[in-house]
Design a protein around this motif. Structure first.
Motif, PDB file in Angstrom:
ATOM      1  N   PRO A  87       0.783  -1.145   0.193  1.00 45.95           N
ATOM      2  CA  PRO A  87      -0.159   0.034  -0.160  1.00 45.95           C
ATOM      3  C   PRO A  87       0.909   1.220   0.056  1.00 45.95           C
ATOM      4  N   GLU A  88       1.976   1.211   0.578  1.00 46.75           N
ATOM      5  CA  GLU A  88       2.812   2.484   0.726  1.00 46.75           C
ATOM      6  C   GLU A  88       3.725   2.755  -0.362  1.00 46.75           C
ATOM      7  N   THR A  89       4.332   1.565  -0.909  1.00 46.38           N
ATOM      8  CA  THR A  89       5.354   1.922  -1.990  1.00 46.38           C
ATOM      9  C   THR A  89       4.822   1.511  -3.337  1.00 46.38           C
ATOM     10  N   LYS A  90       3.466   0.784  -3.302  1.00 48.70           N
ATOM     11  CA  LYS A  90       3.078   0.354  -4.687  1.00 48.70           C
ATOM     12  C   LYS A  90       3.956  -1.006  -5.391  1.00 48.70           C
ATOM     13  N   ARG A  91       4.939  -1.255  -4.524  1.00 48.39           N
ATOM     14  CA  ARG A  91       5.736  -2.210  -4.887  1.00 48.39           C
ATOM     15  C   ARG A  91       5.221  -3.746  -4.975  1.00 48.39           C
ATOM     16  N   THR A  92       5.599  -4.650  -5.955  1.00 44.48           N
ATOM     17  CA  THR A  92       5.210  -6.057  -5.702  1.00 44.48           C
ATOM     18  C   THR A  92       5.923  -6.916  -4.796  1.00 44.48           C
ATOM     19  N   VAL A 263      -4.760  -0.079  -4.296  1.00 49.25           N
ATOM     20  CA  VAL A 263      -3.650   0.256  -4.837  1.00 49.25           C
ATOM     21  C   VAL A 263      -3.689   0.637  -6.123  1.00 49.25           C
ATOM     22  N   VAL A 264      -4.337  -0.292  -6.989  1.00 46.15           N
ATOM     23  CA  VAL A 264      -4.569  -0.202  -8.218  1.00 46.15           C
ATOM     24  C   VAL A 264      -5.259   1.053  -8.651  1.00 46.15           C
ATOM     25  N   VAL A 265      -5.994   1.565  -7.941  1.00 50.61           N
ATOM     26  CA  VAL A 265      -7.017   2.694  -8.175  1.00 50.61           C
ATOM     27  C   VAL A 265      -6.008   3.832  -8.246  1.00 50.61           C
ATOM     28  N   LYS A 266      -5.251   3.955  -7.019  1.00 53.49           N
ATOM     29  CA  LYS A 266      -4.531   4.980  -6.852  1.00 53.49           C
ATOM     30  C   LYS A 266      -3.428   5.190  -7.952  1.00 53.49           C
TER      31      LYS A 266
END
Length: 312
Positions: A87-92, A263-266
């Motif tokens: 959620p924070e970094t948007k990393r996998t 996260v995807v929407v962000k």
């Protein structure tokens, strides 16, 4: 006859347990660790050539940091079987693992793999992806069996995002079935879901072609058409009138699609990427709309050509 490997399985939920069974059935030595268990992490990983992580998304960073604190030797291969986005970094998950343990080879495991079917010994196939092809091939030999076929590729990000993004679509698919909208509606939903996944994936750096493989289209089909999928169950039960809190409290395991949708929407909002399905799923999960109004919003979108947004 292959030489038995020592394999550590981190995370003993339904998926970690299923993976451990595959490895054990292939006559390798398996040591298991859970953050709820008593076994020290160091004793589980110290002799392992391959470490398979099946922890939840929120457990990835703390688990990787624990391994780093053990001065993990660089020749140990990390296999990540987690599907989600931070959620924070948007990393996998693989990006998180690689950032914390930059000198270890990281292999992504993803595909149409419903753990309960694998537990029953039913045939399945998966993908092992890494920038280090030799590491992926080593894991391939460890996992491959008469009932579990393993393929390799060198697009770990695309392989990972296929398995991650389809969880959002599985929630939408569960809504579709929960409302008894029929086969036509389901087919339309899944067909439009794939280009939506590709738009996000290619924006993040994945190859669009990877999404037509097992970890993209294959996983989309399996997860969006099975009550065994936790994300599908979320959508189905929302359509039946249950609250998200009730559903999540009753689920066996984690429905990663709930967090992934946010996260995807962000990501899509910040990059002006069209993700109409994810947008409606997000509003539904936030309690802003009903399942009925989500479907209505998708059906009333502006008319357009079918293939105008597939530029890969």
């Amino acid at each position: 006859m292959h030489t038995p490997s020592v394999v550590a399985i981190l995370g003993m939920g339904v998926w970690g347990t299923a993976l451990g069974k595959i490895v054990q059935d292939n006559h390798h030595n398996v040591y298991a660790w859970s953050h709820r268990g008593d076994m020290p992490l160091v004793s589980v990983v110290q002799d392992a050539q391959i470490i398979v992580s099946a922890v939840s998304m929120q457990g990835v960073v703390p688990t990787a940091q624990k391994l780093r604190s053990l001065n993990l030797p660089v020749d140990k291969i990390i296999v990540t079987a987690t599907k989600g986005l931070d959620p924070e970094t948007k990393r996998t998950p693989s990006q998180l693992w690689q950032s914390i343990l930059p000198h270890n080879s990281v292999v992504v495991l993803s595909g149409p793999n419903l753990s309960k079917e694998i537990d029953q010994g039913l045939p399945a196939a998966t993908v092992l992806a890494s920038s280090n092809l030799a590491a992926a091939q080593q894991v391939q030999k460890m996992l491959a069996s008469d009932t579990f076929r393993a393929y390799v590729n060198q697009d770990p990000l695309g392989t990972e995002l296929g398995g991650t993004l389809k969880n959002v679509m599985a929630i939408a698919s569960g809504v579709c079935d929960g409302m008894n909208l029929g086969t036509n509606a389901k087919a339309a939903l899944l067909t439009r879901a794939l280009p939506e996944m590709i738009r996000i994936g290619t924006h993040l750096g994945a190859s669009g072609a990877t999404f037509f493989g097992l970890s993209g289209l294959g996983d989309l089909i399996a997860t969006c058409d099975s009550p065994l999928s936790r994300n599908y169950q979320v959508g189905y039960r929302l359509a039946q009138g249950q609250t998200l809190e009730e559903i999540l409290a009753d689920l066996e395991g984690t429905a990663e699609g709930v967090n992934t949708t946010k996260v995807v929407v962000k990501i899509a909002d910040s990059a002006a990427i069209a993700v109409p399905i994810a947008q409606q799923v997000n509003k539904l999960l936030q309690g802003e709309i009903t399942p009925q109004s989500a479907i209505k919003a998708l059906m009333e979108r502006n008319l357009k050509p079918e293939f105008d947004d597939l530029n890969f």
